[in-house]
Scaffold this motif. Structure first.
Motif, PDB file in Angstrom:
ATOM      1  N   TYR A 195       0.808  -1.227   0.000  1.00 47.78           N
ATOM      2  CA  TYR A 195       0.000   0.000   0.000  1.00 47.78           C
ATOM      3  C   TYR A 195       0.841   1.277   0.000  1.00 47.78           C
ATOM      4  O   TYR A 195       0.370   2.330   0.387  1.00 47.78           O
ATOM      5  CB  TYR A 195      -0.970   0.017   1.199  1.00 47.78           C
ATOM      6  CG  TYR A 195      -1.953  -1.113   1.186  1.00 47.78           C
ATOM      7  CD1 TYR A 195      -3.111  -1.043   0.427  1.00 47.78           C
ATOM      8  CD2 TYR A 195      -1.701  -2.275   1.913  1.00 47.78           C
ATOM      9  CE1 TYR A 195      -4.010  -2.111   0.397  1.00 47.78           C
ATOM     10  CE2 TYR A 195      -2.584  -3.345   1.890  1.00 47.78           C
ATOM     11  CZ  TYR A 195      -3.745  -3.252   1.121  1.00 47.78           C
ATOM     12  OH  TYR A 195      -4.632  -4.289   1.094  1.00 47.78           O
ATOM     13  N   CYS A 242      -0.117   4.864  -1.269  1.00 47.09           N
ATOM     14  CA  CYS A 242      -0.682   5.984  -0.510  1.00 47.09           C
ATOM     15  C   CYS A 242       0.310   7.116  -0.363  1.00 47.09           C
ATOM     16  O   CYS A 242      -0.061   8.232   0.020  1.00 47.09           O
ATOM     17  CB  CYS A 242      -1.167   5.507   0.863  1.00 47.09           C
ATOM     18  SG  CYS A 242       0.151   5.133   2.043  1.00 47.09           S
ATOM     19  N   HIS A 260      -3.119   9.760  -4.216  1.00 44.91           N
ATOM     20  CA  HIS A 260      -3.238   9.056  -2.940  1.00 44.91           C
ATOM     21  C   HIS A 260      -2.460   9.776  -1.845  1.00 44.91           C
ATOM     22  O   HIS A 260      -2.879   9.783  -0.673  1.00 44.91           O
ATOM     23  CB  HIS A 260      -2.732   7.622  -3.070  1.00 44.91           C
ATOM     24  CG  HIS A 260      -3.634   6.734  -3.874  1.00 44.91           C
ATOM     25  ND1 HIS A 260      -5.012   6.816  -3.802  1.00 44.91           N
ATOM     26  CD2 HIS A 260      -3.363   5.741  -4.766  1.00 44.91           C
ATOM     27  CE1 HIS A 260      -5.545   5.915  -4.605  1.00 44.91           C
ATOM     28  NE2 HIS A 260      -4.574   5.250  -5.212  1.00 44.91           N
ATOM     29  N   GLU A 295      -4.604  12.589  -0.621  1.00 43.26           N
ATOM     30  CA  GLU A 295      -5.737  12.037   0.120  1.00 43.26           C
ATOM     31  C   GLU A 295      -5.297  11.547   1.497  1.00 43.26           C
ATOM     32  O   GLU A 295      -5.985  11.764   2.505  1.00 43.26           O
ATOM     33  CB  GLU A 295      -6.344  10.873  -0.675  1.00 43.26           C
ATOM     34  CG  GLU A 295      -7.553  10.238  -0.028  1.00 43.26           C
ATOM     35  CD  GLU A 295      -8.075   9.060  -0.838  1.00 43.26           C
ATOM     36  OE1 GLU A 295      -8.984   8.377  -0.363  1.00 43.26           O
ATOM     37  OE2 GLU A 295      -7.550   8.828  -1.954  1.00 43.26           O
ATOM     38  N   THR A 296      -4.136  10.912   1.565  1.00 41.78           N
ATOM     39  CA  THR A 296      -3.614  10.415   2.838  1.00 41.78           C
ATOM     40  C   THR A 296      -3.360  11.567   3.802  1.00 41.78           C
ATOM     41  O   THR A 296      -3.740  11.515   4.984  1.00 41.78           O
ATOM     42  CB  THR A 296      -2.317   9.624   2.602  1.00 41.78           C
ATOM     43  OG1 THR A 296      -2.598   8.499   1.775  1.00 41.78           O
ATOM     44  CG2 THR A 296      -1.713   9.152   3.917  1.00 41.78           C
ATOM     45  N   LYS A 330      -6.685  13.183   4.975  1.00 38.25           N
ATOM     46  CA  LYS A 330      -7.403  12.364   5.948  1.00 38.25           C
ATOM     47  C   LYS A 330      -6.735  12.402   7.320  1.00 38.25           C
ATOM     48  O   LYS A 330      -7.409  12.379   8.355  1.00 38.25           O
ATOM     49  CB  LYS A 330      -7.475  10.917   5.458  1.00 38.25           C
ATOM     50  CG  LYS A 330      -8.497  10.689   4.356  1.00 38.25           C
ATOM     51  CD  LYS A 330      -8.554   9.221   3.968  1.00 38.25           C
ATOM     52  CE  LYS A 330      -9.635   8.972   2.913  1.00 38.25           C
ATOM     53  NZ  LYS A 330      -9.705   7.552   2.522  1.00 38.25           N
ATOM     54  N   ALA A 331      -5.411  12.461   7.321  1.00 39.91           N
ATOM     55  CA  ALA A 331      -4.683  12.396   8.590  1.00 39.91           C
ATOM     56  C   ALA A 331      -4.590  13.747   9.277  1.00 39.91           C
ATOM     57  O   ALA A 331      -4.713  13.839  10.498  1.00 39.91           O
ATOM     58  CB  ALA A 331      -3.278  11.834   8.351  1.00 39.91           C
ATOM     59  N   SER A 356       1.413  10.174   8.838  1.00 40.04           N
ATOM     60  CA  SER A 356       0.095  10.213   8.199  1.00 40.04           C
ATOM     61  C   SER A 356      -0.201   8.899   7.503  1.00 40.04           C
ATOM     62  O   SER A 356      -1.305   8.348   7.613  1.00 40.04           O
ATOM     63  CB  SER A 356       0.034  11.368   7.187  1.00 40.04           C
ATOM     64  OG  SER A 356       0.205  12.619   7.817  1.00 40.04           O
ATOM     65  N   ALA A 357       0.782   8.386   6.757  1.00 36.38           N
ATOM     66  CA  ALA A 357       0.581   7.117   6.049  1.00 36.38           C
ATOM     67  C   ALA A 357       0.312   5.989   7.035  1.00 36.38           C
ATOM     68  O   ALA A 357      -0.568   5.149   6.819  1.00 36.38           O
ATOM     69  CB  ALA A 357       1.799   6.797   5.189  1.00 36.38           C
ATOM     70  N   VAL A 383      -3.359   6.422   8.517  1.00 38.23           N
ATOM     71  CA  VAL A 383      -4.468   6.197   7.591  1.00 38.23           C
ATOM     72  C   VAL A 383      -4.423   4.794   7.008  1.00 38.23           C
ATOM     73  O   VAL A 383      -5.458   4.178   6.741  1.00 38.23           O
ATOM     74  CB  VAL A 383      -4.439   7.252   6.460  1.00 38.23           C
ATOM     75  CG1 VAL A 383      -5.549   6.987   5.446  1.00 38.23           C
ATOM     76  CG2 VAL A 383      -4.587   8.653   7.039  1.00 38.23           C
ATOM     77  N   HIS A 384      -3.216   4.267   6.815  1.00 38.54           N
ATOM     78  CA  HIS A 384      -3.058   2.945   6.191  1.00 38.54           C
ATOM     79  C   HIS A 384      -2.173   2.051   7.060  1.00 38.54           C
ATOM     80  O   HIS A 384      -1.017   1.759   6.684  1.00 38.54           O
ATOM     81  CB  HIS A 384      -2.459   3.092   4.794  1.00 38.54           C
ATOM     82  CG  HIS A 384      -3.358   3.769   3.815  1.00 38.54           C
ATOM     83  ND1 HIS A 384      -4.426   3.144   3.214  1.00 38.54           N
ATOM     84  CD2 HIS A 384      -3.358   5.049   3.363  1.00 38.54           C
ATOM     85  CE1 HIS A 384      -5.038   3.990   2.413  1.00 38.54           C
ATOM     86  NE2 HIS A 384      -4.424   5.150   2.483  1.00 38.54           N
TER      87      HIS A 384
END
Length: 850
Positions: A576, A579, A585, A588-589, A592-593, A768-769, A772-773
């Motif tokens: 992944y 991201c 991505h 977006e990551t 979101k974070a 952050s990565a 979120v992931h």
């Protein structure tokens, strides 16, 4: 069977062009006819169509000039008048003889730039002035005679396009001759003196509507005249195609075709005529703009509309003067059957709130001092089309843009078109090198004499691909809708912070235990192959026996199966990791974070958030803010297909060449001796749970070659706005210590303070990565990533992108003195020894933990 080398007959043509024909959508029944026309170079469109000006000469349209043309009955060749790659557009317009002149005429942006011969022909002699005045007097006499016959005063004057100048307007003395004048149309005359116009117009105290559109005085003194006219005529309801704040039943009746030049006596606000109205157009198609209304005014307008007892069909902008919801409008007006051409039942069943009314086209605009070249660059996005070349080996990374010839460019848009157009490559010798590009035109409906011929500018694009938003490239769409979408989008990211700082112990251990054999490394990276000389690693060409797979390709299930890899081998990529390394991505990551951190420029995925971007653009324009944006493909490096522009139509159209993000351009970056620069950092990642990352102690500066400027022409200069010169341009390498020292001297700053901010930003990216992931973590993954960073004029870092398997050519080539972290000198030849030592052996030489 292989395709023939040379096309000799129809069968050869079909074999060579089989894929191209299928892609074009041309009906197979037209293949033979197409072959004949291509073979004979037959351009016979002129025998079937005629071109005529419209929109006051600022557009052209195509009409059928034969009795009829049946569906799928013929196919026509459209030549490409101009084909180019985007970075070459400006240079070609300047250097190719006659190109700018032809394009400006085709795009209708040369209306005020005539040759000396044309100017002399257009000069108005005293005799011509006299004839013009005679025409005006003749119109006035007809109106007076018509009024006498009907037994009423003349209340409506149509004096548009009669070359009325200031002196003639004064001499006409309209207020005295027509004391009960209600509507006055002076559209597209030669009025220039604001004081004279205000004086003569405001004498007509009973006016309900006046049109001064397209007069020089409006272009030069628009606000002054508007205020004076509205103050001088308190009952005015329509001014220059816009409702005034005084609008009421008269203006609504005009939109309902109760009052007009041909039925001036049919409407009186107290006559009950509104009851008879069945169709009412309040959209920009009929009235250019309705005033912004508060809720009280909306309620008053809705109450007025309820009096239209027979009203069956309403056109109104949504969002607009009646609110933001089509469903709510139908609830207020229970007798309404159609709203913006959509039936009540369809709206109610779908619950759709936004139903577009007919849209006004975007017409090219220019200033009197703008050159033809600049005008064409402004207007071309209303006409451009695109394709990419490809052969058996690869697809061309840089798209071709083109303008169809005058006939093709006169095709206007329709949601229900009667023609279709598709690009087509004719390959007479069976090879791509001999290809000639055309567009093909054929009827998709039966068309009859005099009907306009149209095409769908977004053929095959539905609302699932943001059709309504994309039409903004060619039409004025409801701005309020996009503004609201942007504001809702902003609210989603307010106060977000999923990242929590952790002090957890490192998760990784030394892969190679003491006294064990060296780790075997399989790689397709030539730099690793050449420079990995650490004694505890050994290279192997057998992937199955390797402990470490270090590759530039994605190691997915198919690659694992092909190379017979196991889950126990280490790889230089994390699950992944897209991201981070795919631009859409990544944004977006981060969003979101962390919401919108200061170090990430406003970023939009054009595949999913075009409406929100348009809203942001509109607000910036309204507030007078800089509106320069950079468009980047999701997953391409080296600035391929990357564009800087402030043109909204261009931003929307550029997504046609592949998925992109649109990011606010850093218009005021920190400069080094007047030139733009960015910084490449290398991050080594051992673990994503907990986050265990290291920053290589050397970074590299990448410099643009030309002095930085925001001059429009510079946006086409790669070496002004881009810094990656490894693949094009002149690469000017500069040692990091020299850059940092000279930068500190130039700007009187402390580089270590800047470096600390960059460190904090990089840590935030990986936090952050991880937040979120969490699925990104893998115990068998170790990787390095390139992070590109720019500084703004306040020396604050901005993240540009994260790169997988970064180009390490300079890292391996140059010895560099370390100015942060461990100090000393890092040998280029030891770069990968340092990387592998850190990731797999727990060594920390020349890296700093973050």
């Amino acid at each position: 069977m292989s395709a023939p080398a040379v096309i000799r007959d129809f069968d050869d043509f079909v074999k060579v062009h089989e894929i191209l024909l299928a892609a074009s959508g041309v009906p197979p029944t037209l293949y033979r006819q197409l072959f004949r026309k291509l073979s004979a170079d037959t351009f016979d469109g002129g025998e079937f169509f005629t071109i005529e000006p419209c929109e006051g000469g600022r557009q052209r349209r195509l009409l059928l000039s034969v009795e009829s043309l049946l569906r799928d009955s013929d196919v026509f060749l459209i030549d490409h008048a101009w084909s180019f790659r985007l970075p070459d557009a400006l240079q070609q317009l300047k250097e190719v003889p006659g190109l700018a002149e032809r394009m400006s005429a085709l795009m209708c942006v040369d209306l005020d730039m005539k040759t000396n011969d044309e100017v002399s022909e257009l000069e108005i002699s005293e005799e011509a002035i006299g004839k013009s005045q005679d025409r005006v007097l003749e119109v006035l006499k007809k109106e007076v005679d018509k009024a006498k016959e009907s037994g009423r005063d003349a209340t409506w004057l149509e004096l548009d396009e009669l070359e009325i100048d200031d002196e003639m307007l004064k001499s006409l003395d309209l207020s005295a001759k027509f004391p009960n004048l209600v509507a006055l149309n002076l559209w597209s005359n030669k009025l220039q003196d604001s004081e004279n116009v205000i004086q003569e117009v405001t004498k007509c105290r009973n006016l309900k509507a006046i049109w001064l559109n397209d007069n020089p005085v409006v272009r030069n003194c628009g606000d002054t005249i508007a205020k004076a006219v509205l103050a001088g005529i308190p009952g005015l309801e329509i001014y220059n195609s816009c409702f005034t704040s005084n609008f009421g039943e008269w203006a609504l009746g005009f939109c309902g075709d109760i009052g007009g030049a041909d039925n001036t006596g049919c409407f009186c606000s107290d006559s009950g005529s509104l009851v008879k109205v069945t169709n009412l157009d309040l959209s920009n198609r009929c009235i250019r703009d309705l005033p912004k209304l508060d809720q009280v005014s909306i309620d008053v307008l809705l109450h007025l509309l309820r009096d239209f007892n027979s009203l069956q069909s309403l056109e109104v902008d949504i969002p607009g003067p009646l609110g933001n919801s089509a469903v709510q409008i139908l609830e207020y007006l229970p007798n309404l059957s159609f709203l913006n051409g959509v039936s009540r039942s369809d709206i109610t069943e779908s619950g759709k709130h936004v139903i577009d009314s007919s849209l006004q086209p975007r017409l090219p605009e220019w200033g009197p001092t703008e050159s033809l070249v600049d005008r064409v660059l402004n207007a071309m996005w209303l006409y451009l089309m695109t394709y990419r070349l490809a052969d058996e080996e690869k697809i061309d990374e840089t798209p071709i843009w083109y303008v169809m010839d005058e006939l093709g460019s006169a095709l206007r848009h329709s949601d229900n078109p009667n023609f279709r157009v598709a690009p087509f490559l004719f390959v007479p010798n069976g090879k791509l090198a001999s290809a000639i590009s055309f567009s093909l035109l054929w009827p998709t409906q039966d068309v009859h004499y005099g009907e306009e011929c149209t095409r769908d500018f977004l053929f095959g694009v539905g609302e699932n691909k943001q059709r309504s938003a994309r039409l903004t490239a060619w039409f004025h769409t409801p701005e309020n809708y996009f503004i609201q979408e942007f504001k809702k989008y902003q609210q989603q990211f307010a106060l977000r912070n999923l990242c929590a700082s952790t002090e957890e112990s490192p998760a990784t251990t030394r892969v190679l235990q003491h006294n064990e054999r060296a780790l075997r490394v399989y790689t397709d990276n030539p730099q690793v192959d050449e420079f990995l000389t650490h004694p505890e690693f050994i290279l192997t060409t057998d992937a199955k026996e390797a402990d470490i797979i270090w590759t530039s390709m994605q190691v997915d299930s198919e690659v694992k199966k092909a190379l017979e890899l196991t889950d126990h081998q280490y790889t230089n990529q994390f699950p992944y990791e897209a991201c981070l390394v795919m631009k859409h991505h990544l944004a977006e990551t981060i969003l979101k974070a962390q919401g919108r951190p200061e170090w990430l420029q406003p970023t939009y995925n054009l595949e999913t958030h075009l409406s929100q971007l348009i809203g942001d653009y509109i607000i910036r324009k309204q507030e007078g803010l800089n509106n320069l944006w950079i468009l980047k493909p999701w997953n391409m490096a080296r600035t391929i297909d990357t564009t800087v522009t402030g043109d909204l139509s261009a931003i929307i159209r550029l997504k046609e060449t592949g998925p992109k993000i649109c990011q606010k351009y850093i218009e005021h970056p920190a400069l080094f001796k007047g030139r733009k620069f960015d910084l490449r950092y290398v991050v080594l990642v051992r673990s994503m749970n907990p986050v265990e990352i290291f920053l290589f102690d050397v970074f590299w500066v990448r410099l643009a070659n030309n002095p930085y400027t925001l001059e429009r022409s510079s946006l086409f200069e790669y070496e002004t706005h881009f810094t990656v010169m490894n693949y094009c341009g002149r690469l000017n390498h500069m040692n990091t210590p020299d850059f940092a020292r000279e930068f500190e001297e130039e700007h009187q700053v402390n580089w270590l303070e800047i470096h600390q901010k960059i460190r904090e930003m990089i840590r935030s990216v990986f936090d952050s990565a991880a937040a979120v992931h969490p699925e990104m973590h893998s115990a068998q993954s170790r990787a390095i990533y390139g992070l590109d960073v720019m500084l703004d004029q306040s020396f604050k870092p901005k993240l540009l992108e994260v790169t997988y398997c970064p180009d390490c050519n300079r890292a391996c080539k140059y010895d560099t003195e370390v100015i942060v972290g461990s100090k000393g000198v890092v040998k280029g030849r030891d770069f990968f020894n340092t990387v592998f030592g850190c990731l797999f052996l727990g060594e920390t030489a020349h890296v700093t933990p973050l």
